[in-house]
Structure formats: structure tokens, C-alpha cells
Design a protein around this motif. Structure first.
Motif, PDB file in Angstrom:
ATOM      1  N   ASP A  75      -6.003  18.159  12.538  1.00  0.00           N
ATOM      2  CA  ASP A  75      -5.956  17.061  11.223  1.00  0.00           C
ATOM      3  C   ASP A  75      -4.522  16.515  11.136  1.00  0.00           C
ATOM      4  OD1 ASP A  75      -8.690  18.803   9.762  1.00  0.00           O
ATOM      5  OD2 ASP A  75      -8.668  17.130  10.937  1.00  0.00           O
ATOM      6  N   THR A  76      -3.595  17.527  11.587  1.00  0.00           N
ATOM      7  CA  THR A  76      -2.323  17.118  11.622  1.00  0.00           C
ATOM      8  C   THR A  76      -1.876  15.748  11.969  1.00  0.00           C
ATOM      9  OG1 THR A  76      -1.438  19.298  11.782  1.00  0.00           O
ATOM     10  CG2 THR A  76      -0.012  17.702  12.326  1.00  0.00           C
ATOM     11  N   ALA A  77      -1.452  14.636  11.241  1.00  0.00           N
ATOM     12  CA  ALA A  77      -1.131  13.361  11.469  1.00  0.00           C
ATOM     13  C   ALA A  77      -0.434  12.748  10.365  1.00  0.00           C
ATOM     14  CB  ALA A  77      -2.478  12.710  11.910  1.00  0.00           C
ATOM     15  N   ILE A  78      -0.018  11.462  10.642  1.00  0.00           N
ATOM     16  CA  ILE A  78       0.611  10.845   9.255  1.00  0.00           C
ATOM     17  C   ILE A  78      -0.896   9.824   9.022  1.00  0.00           C
ATOM     18  CG2 ILE A  78       1.759   8.808   8.459  1.00  0.00           C
ATOM     19  CD1 ILE A  78       3.597   9.784  10.542  1.00  0.00           C
ATOM     20  N   TYR A  79      -1.208   9.894   7.715  1.00  0.00           N
ATOM     21  CA  TYR A  79      -2.478   9.113   7.184  1.00  0.00           C
ATOM     22  C   TYR A  79      -2.162   7.918   6.381  1.00  0.00           C
ATOM     23  CZ  TYR A  79      -5.097  13.199   8.318  1.00  0.00           C
ATOM     24  OH  TYR A  79      -5.910  14.192   9.026  1.00  0.00           O
ATOM     25  N   TYR A  80      -2.715   6.961   6.628  1.00  0.00           N
ATOM     26  CA  TYR A  80      -2.607   5.539   6.192  1.00  0.00           C
ATOM     27  C   TYR A  80      -3.852   5.058   5.648  1.00  0.00           C
ATOM     28  CZ  TYR A  80       1.319   5.525   9.604  1.00  0.00           C
ATOM     29  OH  TYR A  80       2.517   5.993  10.172  1.00  0.00           O
ATOM     30  N   ARG A  91      -5.676  16.316  -1.135  1.00  0.00           N
ATOM     31  CA  ARG A  91      -6.286  15.212  -1.476  1.00  0.00           C
ATOM     32  C   ARG A  91      -5.214  13.901  -1.456  1.00  0.00           C
ATOM     33  NH1 ARG A  91     -10.684  14.308  -4.930  1.00  0.00           N
ATOM     34  NH2 ARG A  91     -10.691  12.463  -6.251  1.00  0.00           N
ATOM     35  N   LEU A  92      -5.667  12.985  -0.726  1.00  0.00           N
ATOM     36  CA  LEU A  92      -4.681  11.766  -0.584  1.00  0.00           C
ATOM     37  C   LEU A  92      -5.125  10.827  -1.399  1.00  0.00           C
ATOM     38  CD1 LEU A  92      -4.632  11.878   3.293  1.00  0.00           C
ATOM     39  CD2 LEU A  92      -3.133  13.223   1.650  1.00  0.00           C
ATOM     40  N   SER A  93      -3.967  10.024  -1.761  1.00  0.00           N
ATOM     41  CA  SER A  93      -4.550   8.806  -2.841  1.00  0.00           C
ATOM     42  C   SER A  93      -3.690   7.596  -2.083  1.00  0.00           C
ATOM     43  CB  SER A  93      -3.898   9.162  -4.032  1.00  0.00           C
ATOM     44  OG  SER A  93      -4.661   9.974  -4.942  1.00  0.00           O
ATOM     45  N   CYS A  94      -4.246   6.493  -2.275  1.00  0.00           N
ATOM     46  CA  CYS A  94      -3.887   5.046  -1.810  1.00  0.00           C
ATOM     47  C   CYS A  94      -3.647   4.291  -3.015  1.00  0.00           C
ATOM     48  CB  CYS A  94      -4.413   4.409  -0.547  1.00  0.00           C
ATOM     49  SG  CYS A  94      -4.181   2.800  -0.058  1.00  0.00           S
ATOM     50  N   VAL A  95      -2.661   3.643  -3.200  1.00  0.00           N
ATOM     51  CA  VAL A  95      -2.552   2.644  -4.614  1.00  0.00           C
ATOM     52  C   VAL A  95      -1.972   1.454  -3.926  1.00  0.00           C
ATOM     53  CG1 VAL A  95      -1.510   2.169  -6.490  1.00  0.00           C
ATOM     54  CG2 VAL A  95      -1.983   4.645  -6.194  1.00  0.00           C
ATOM     55  N   ALA A  96      -2.589   0.244  -4.440  1.00  0.00           N
ATOM     56  CA  ALA A  96      -2.245  -0.903  -4.031  1.00  0.00           C
ATOM     57  C   ALA A  96      -1.570  -1.961  -5.110  1.00  0.00           C
ATOM     58  CB  ALA A  96      -3.374  -1.911  -3.506  1.00  0.00           C
ATOM     59  N   SER A  97      -0.462  -2.463  -4.988  1.00  0.00           N
ATOM     60  CA  SER A  97      -0.123  -3.336  -5.950  1.00  0.00           C
ATOM     61  C   SER A  97       0.187  -4.742  -5.353  1.00  0.00           C
ATOM     62  CB  SER A  97       1.517  -3.035  -6.182  1.00  0.00           C
ATOM     63  OG  SER A  97       2.423  -2.790  -5.211  1.00  0.00           O
ATOM     64  N   GLY A  98       0.204  -5.778  -6.114  1.00  0.00           N
ATOM     65  CA  GLY A  98      -0.021  -7.035  -5.479  1.00  0.00           C
ATOM     66  C   GLY A  98      -1.269  -7.622  -5.037  1.00  0.00           C
ATOM     67  N   ARG A  99      -2.220  -6.907  -4.862  1.00  0.00           N
ATOM     68  CA  ARG A  99      -3.389  -7.421  -4.547  1.00  0.00           C
ATOM     69  C   ARG A  99      -4.777  -6.349  -5.076  1.00  0.00           C
ATOM     70  NH1 ARG A  99      -4.647 -10.625   0.210  1.00  0.00           N
ATOM     71  NH2 ARG A  99      -2.593 -11.288  -0.064  1.00  0.00           N
ATOM     72  N   THR A 100      -5.747  -6.890  -5.567  1.00  0.00           N
ATOM     73  CA  THR A 100      -6.822  -5.826  -5.912  1.00  0.00           C
ATOM     74  C   THR A 100      -7.485  -5.556  -4.673  1.00  0.00           C
ATOM     75  OG1 THR A 100      -8.823  -5.796  -7.193  1.00  0.00           O
ATOM     76  CG2 THR A 100      -8.347  -8.127  -6.304  1.00  0.00           C
ATOM     77  N   LEU A 124       0.840  -1.208   0.006  1.00  0.00           N
ATOM     78  CA  LEU A 124       0.111   0.000   0.160  1.00  0.00           C
ATOM     79  C   LEU A 124       0.958   1.264  -0.042  1.00  0.00           C
ATOM     80  CD1 LEU A 124      -2.624  -1.146   2.924  1.00  0.00           C
ATOM     81  CD2 LEU A 124      -3.047  -1.079   0.190  1.00  0.00           C
ATOM     82  N   VAL A 125       0.662   2.067  -0.905  1.00  0.00           N
ATOM     83  CA  VAL A 125       1.507   3.442  -1.139  1.00  0.00           C
ATOM     84  C   VAL A 125       0.351   4.568  -0.912  1.00  0.00           C
ATOM     85  CG1 VAL A 125       2.912   4.732  -2.498  1.00  0.00           C
ATOM     86  CG2 VAL A 125       3.097   2.256  -2.399  1.00  0.00           C
ATOM     87  N   GLU A 126       0.644   5.124   0.019  1.00  0.00           N
ATOM     88  CA  GLU A 126      -0.140   6.615   0.243  1.00  0.00           C
ATOM     89  C   GLU A 126       0.664   7.807  -0.117  1.00  0.00           C
ATOM     90  OE1 GLU A 126      -0.704   3.605   3.724  1.00  0.00           O
ATOM     91  OE2 GLU A 126       0.986   4.570   2.879  1.00  0.00           O
ATOM     92  N   SER A 127      -0.071   8.649  -0.816  1.00  0.00           N
ATOM     93  CA  SER A 127       0.510   9.918  -1.088  1.00  0.00           C
ATOM     94  C   SER A 127      -0.606  11.148  -1.090  1.00  0.00           C
ATOM     95  CB  SER A 127       1.134   9.667  -2.708  1.00  0.00           C
ATOM     96  OG  SER A 127      -0.019   9.610  -3.620  1.00  0.00           O
ATOM     97  N   GLY A 128       0.311  12.116  -1.385  1.00  0.00           N
ATOM     98  CA  GLY A 128      -0.708  13.595  -1.529  1.00  0.00           C
ATOM     99  C   GLY A 128      -0.846  14.408  -0.275  1.00  0.00           C
ATOM    100  N   THR A 179      -9.103   7.066  -2.366  1.00  0.00           N
ATOM    101  CA  THR A 179      -9.014   8.515  -2.203  1.00  0.00           C
ATOM    102  C   THR A 179      -9.611   9.344  -1.103  1.00  0.00           C
ATOM    103  OG1 THR A 179      -8.731   8.807  -4.710  1.00  0.00           O
ATOM    104  CG2 THR A 179      -8.972  10.688  -3.454  1.00  0.00           C
ATOM    105  N   LEU A 180      -8.876   9.922  -0.241  1.00  0.00           N
ATOM    106  CA  LEU A 180      -9.566  10.784   0.671  1.00  0.00           C
ATOM    107  C   LEU A 180      -9.374  12.330   0.378  1.00  0.00           C
ATOM    108  CD1 LEU A 180     -10.560  10.339   3.557  1.00  0.00           C
ATOM    109  CD2 LEU A 180      -8.363  11.124   4.520  1.00  0.00           C
ATOM    110  N   GLN A 181     -10.586  13.069   0.231  1.00  0.00           N
ATOM    111  CA  GLN A 181     -10.597  14.275  -0.179  1.00  0.00           C
ATOM    112  C   GLN A 181     -10.966  15.237   1.173  1.00  0.00           C
ATOM    113  OE1 GLN A 181     -10.227  16.327  -2.976  1.00  0.00           O
ATOM    114  NE2 GLN A 181     -10.385  18.105  -1.635  1.00  0.00           N
TER     115      GLN A 181
END
Length: 119
Positions: free
Chosen positions: A89-94, A19-28, A4-8, A79-81
Motif C-alpha cells: 500500500d506504500t504510495a502517494i495517494y491522490y 485515514r486520508l482526507s481530500c478537501v476541494a476549494s473552488g468547486r463543489t 484538491l488538497v490531500e492529507s492524512g 475520505t479514504l479509511q
């Protein structure tokens, strides 16, 4: 193995948006109910938004009305808008599955993406 790779994330002034995005590889991700979590310094990780396989959405009281969550199964992303951000709201988002509460295992946690809101 699932990754799982989070960005944004980034630094934003209070009242701003990200706008945060989470992309997954290796599993749908289609097979899972998914969520966005956050962990602020000195606090436990908390679930802030979730979306079921069928698209039903839930939000914590602290973000309700300000955050929205969506998923694109074709792109294997969640995606998290985030609007009207404030210092709390300051934090690390996963991102991850919603876990045993909906009968899914947690996947390996990614590195997360840092969100910092300046007041």
C-alpha cells in the motif's frame, strides 16, 4: 480554479490504519463521482476506490475489504479509511474525479499525500 488538497498520510506499521482526507476549494465535489488513486514508485497511477454521486462504492481487488471511501458533500470532502495496511500500500495517494468513465472531467491533480507502510 479547483484545488484538491490531500492529507492524512504518514508512516505506519504493517497492520495499522490511516485515514486520508481530500478537501476541494473552488468547486463543489457534489457534482462529481470521486475516487482515490495511488502511485507507487516505478508504477502507473491506479484507481483504488471510487464513490458515485449517489454513494455507490467500488474498490480495486487489492484493497477490497480493507479500505472504505466516504464523502461529505456539505464539507466538500472525500475520505479514504485504510485498515490492515501492508507494504504494497506504500504510495502517494491522490483524489480526483472518476473521469471520463463516468462522464466527468479530471480536475487538476493535487500534490497527494505519502503513505509509507513498514513491514
Amino acid at each position: 480554479q479547483v484545488q484538491l488538497v490531500e492529507s492524512g498520510g504518514g508512516l505506519v506499521q504493517a497492520g495499522g490504519s490511516l485515514r486520508l482526507s481530500c478537501v476541494a476549494s473552488g468547486r463543489t465535489l457534489r457534482a462529481y463521482a470521486m475516487g482515490w488513486y495511488r502511485q507507487a514508485p516505478g508504477k502507473e497511477r491506479e484507481l483504488v476506490a471510487g464513490i458515485t454521486r449517489g454513494g455507490r462504492r467500488t474498490f480495486s481487488d487489492s484493497v477490497k475489504g480493507r479500505f472504505s471511501i466516504s464523502r461529505d458533500n456539505a464539507q466538500n470532502t472525500v475520505t479514504l479509511q485504510m485498515d490492515s495496511l501492508n507494504a504494497d500500500d506504500t504510495a502517494i495517494y491522490y483524489c480526483n474525479t472518476l473521469g471520463p468513465r463516468l462522464g466527468d472531467p479530471y480536475l487538476s491533480w493535487g500534490q497527494g499525500t505519502q503513505v509509507t507502510v513498514s513491514s
